[in-house]
Scaffold this motif. Structure first.
Motif, short mmCIF file in Angstrom:
data_model
loop_
_atom_site.label_atom_id
_atom_site.label_comp_id
_atom_site.label_asym_id
_atom_site.label_seq_id
_atom_site.Cartn_x
_atom_site.Cartn_y
_atom_site.Cartn_z
N THR A 21 0.85 -1.20 0.00
CA THR A 21 0.00 0.00 0.00
C THR A 21 0.88 1.26 0.00
OG1 THR A 21 -0.03 0.10 2.40
CG2 THR A 21 -1.83 -1.12 1.35
N TYR A 22 0.27 2.38 -0.29
CA TYR A 22 0.98 3.66 -0.18
C TYR A 22 1.32 3.92 1.29
CZ TYR A 22 -0.28 4.45 -5.01
OH TYR A 22 -0.40 4.33 -6.37
N SER A 23 0.43 3.50 2.18
CA SER A 23 0.70 3.65 3.62
C SER A 23 1.95 2.87 4.00
CB SER A 23 -0.49 3.14 4.44
OG SER A 23 -1.66 3.83 4.10
N PRO A 70 -3.35 7.42 6.57
CA PRO A 70 -3.58 8.50 5.62
C PRO A 70 -4.59 9.47 6.22
CG PRO A 70 -4.73 6.52 4.92
CD PRO A 70 -3.95 6.15 6.15
N ASN A 95 -5.96 13.82 1.11
CA ASN A 95 -5.40 13.72 -0.24
C ASN A 95 -5.72 15.00 -1.00
OD1 ASN A 95 -6.43 12.90 -3.24
ND2 ASN A 95 -4.50 11.93 -2.70
N VAL A 110 -9.54 11.79 4.74
CA VAL A 110 -9.84 10.38 4.98
C VAL A 110 -10.61 10.39 6.31
CG1 VAL A 110 -8.86 8.07 5.30
CG2 VAL A 110 -7.72 9.73 3.78
N ILE A 115 1.36 10.65 -5.00
CA ILE A 115 0.63 9.40 -5.29
C ILE A 115 0.47 9.29 -6.80
CG2 ILE A 115 -1.53 8.11 -4.95
CD1 ILE A 115 -0.09 8.46 -2.29
N GLN A 169 -10.50 5.77 -2.04
CA GLN A 169 -9.77 7.01 -2.32
C GLN A 169 -9.08 6.93 -3.68
OE1 GLN A 169 -8.43 10.01 -0.93
NE2 GLN A 169 -9.84 10.15 0.79
N GLN A 179 -9.67 9.12 -6.99
CA GLN A 179 -8.58 9.94 -7.54
C GLN A 179 -8.40 9.69 -9.04
OE1 GLN A 179 -5.20 8.99 -5.00
NE2 GLN A 179 -6.43 9.47 -3.20
N THR A 194 -5.32 -0.39 -1.65
CA THR A 194 -4.89 -0.61 -3.05
C THR A 194 -4.23 -1.99 -3.17
OG1 THR A 194 -2.80 0.52 -2.59
CG2 THR A 194 -4.57 1.85 -3.56
N THR A 238 -0.70 12.61 -0.96
CA THR A 238 -1.42 12.24 0.26
C THR A 238 -0.55 12.56 1.47
OG1 THR A 238 -2.78 10.56 -0.82
CG2 THR A 238 -2.48 10.30 1.55
N PHE A 261 0.09 11.71 5.40
CA PHE A 261 -0.10 10.66 6.41
C PHE A 261 0.31 11.22 7.76
CE2 PHE A 261 0.78 8.61 2.39
CZ PHE A 261 -0.04 7.51 2.37
O1 LIG Z 1 -4.75 1.80 -0.10
C1 LIG Z 1 -3.62 2.30 0.08
O2 LIG Z 1 -2.63 2.03 -0.60
C2 LIG Z 1 -3.47 3.29 1.15
O3 LIG Z 1 -2.40 3.41 1.70
C3 LIG Z 1 -4.66 4.16 1.48
C4 LIG Z 1 -4.72 5.45 0.67
C5 LIG Z 1 -5.78 6.44 1.30
O4 LIG Z 1 -6.53 6.08 2.19
O5 LIG Z 1 -5.83 7.58 0.83
C6 LIG Z 1 -3.42 6.13 0.72
C7 LIG Z 1 -2.94 6.85 -0.34
C8 LIG Z 1 -3.72 7.03 -1.57
O6 LIG Z 1 -4.35 8.29 -1.47
C9 LIG Z 1 -4.75 5.98 -1.74
C10 LIG Z 1 -5.16 5.21 -0.70
#
Ligand SMILES: O=C(O)C(=O)C[C@]1(C(=O)O)C=C[C@@H](O)C=C1
Length: 270
Positions: A11-13, A48, A51, A57, A79, A98, A102, A122, A165, A167
């Motif tokens: 994940t992005y997190s 997160p 964004n 969020v 992102i 999210q 986007q 994701t 995004t 965090f």
């Molecule tokens: O699903 C992910 O990859 C996350 O980390 C969550 C998340 C979010 O909640 O905004 C984080 C960044 C991006 O904006 C898309 C999704």
């Protein structure tokens, strides 16, 4: 340092959490992450918070208002989404709500007949795409090679190139710090009269404190009853910030004020 963030891996997190912790564990909701840190199970949690395209969020805002934790840092990261699948033909795109939002314009113009499925993250969408050839995912392009290979059908599919995004890094409440250029607080005034919000804002404005975010969230108690999240561009080590908070505590004497602490910003590029 052991951190917990939104999973599964990829994940992005997860990418943001790697910047602050050597070891990263996963949960599938931000509420569970904040809870695990509040309960002392992890030293840090990464959630997160907002964004640049889709805004707040809200689950994260509510989790921070409901539990006793500190914020020790914010991480801002670009992102850039890719469309990943086993092949060019698929029926459904699975991703975090999210991420789907986007990429709304891209999906509407390129795949108007394809369904959308909101999943926990994701990376969870990427797992769905790995298991099922009729499912595509939206996520970071590195997910294509992280396991069974997926094709990168399109890159940079977010609706604006400046997608970013923010965090927050949360820690047990004992680690609340006064050092740092930003301070986050949540205020529940438990009152409703003309000029209430103006009074709260004036506490900052009169001390020349800039706010980078002010947001209302339903208290959940009754319709029209709110709590307010503020990010102030000043640290708790400054007298003006402490004075502003004292004034806010007086305004919210029938409710509560939760000061999550002061912190600095880290930019993570990849
Ligand atoms: O699903 C992910 O990859 C996350 O980390 C969550 C998340 C979010 O909640 O905004 C984080 C960044 C991006 O904006 C898309 C999704």
């Amino acid at each position: 340092m052991r951190a917990v963030t939104l999973g599964p891996a990829g994940t992005y997190s997860h990418r943001a959490a790697r910047a602050v912790a050597e070891e990263v564990a996963f949960r599938e909701s931000v509420t569970a992450i904040v809870e695990a840190v509040a309960d002392g199970k992890f030293e840090r949690g990464v959630v997160p918070i907002e964004n640049s395209i889709e805004g707040s969020v809200t689950e994260s805002l509510d989790a921070l208002a409901d539990r006793e934790v500190a914020v020790t840092r914010e991480i801002v990261t670009p992102i850039r989404h890719a469309l990943l699948a086993q092949g060019a033909e698929f029926d459904v795109v699975a991703s975090h709500s999210q991420a789907l939002a986007q990429c709304r314009s891209f999906l509407e113009s390129e795949y108007p007949d394809v369904g959308q499925e909101a999943v926990a993250s994701t990376a969870r969408g990427v797992e769905r795409a790995r298991e099922d050839p009729t499912v595509a995912a939206i996520g970071h392009p590195d997910n294509a090679t992280n396991g069974v290979e997926l094709q990168v059908l399109a890159e940079d599919i977010q609706d604006r190139s400046s997608n970013a995004t923010r965090f927050l890094v949360v820690a047990p409440v004992a680690e609340r710090s006064e050092a740092g250029g930003k301070t986050t607080l949540v205020v529940y005034p438990n009152a409703n009269y003309p000029g209430l919000l103006l009074e709260l804002l004036e506490a900052f404005a009169e001390r020349d404190i800039n706010l980078s975010r002010a947001e209302s969230r339903p208290s959940g108690r009754r319709l029209g009853d709110y709590l307010f999240h503020f990010d102030a561009e000043a640290g708790l080590y400054e007298e003006r910030t402490r004075e502003a908070i004292e004034e806010i505590e007086e305004i919210a004497e029938n409710g509560w004020v939760r000061v999550l602490g002061s912190y600095d910003t880290m930019h993570v590029l990849y």
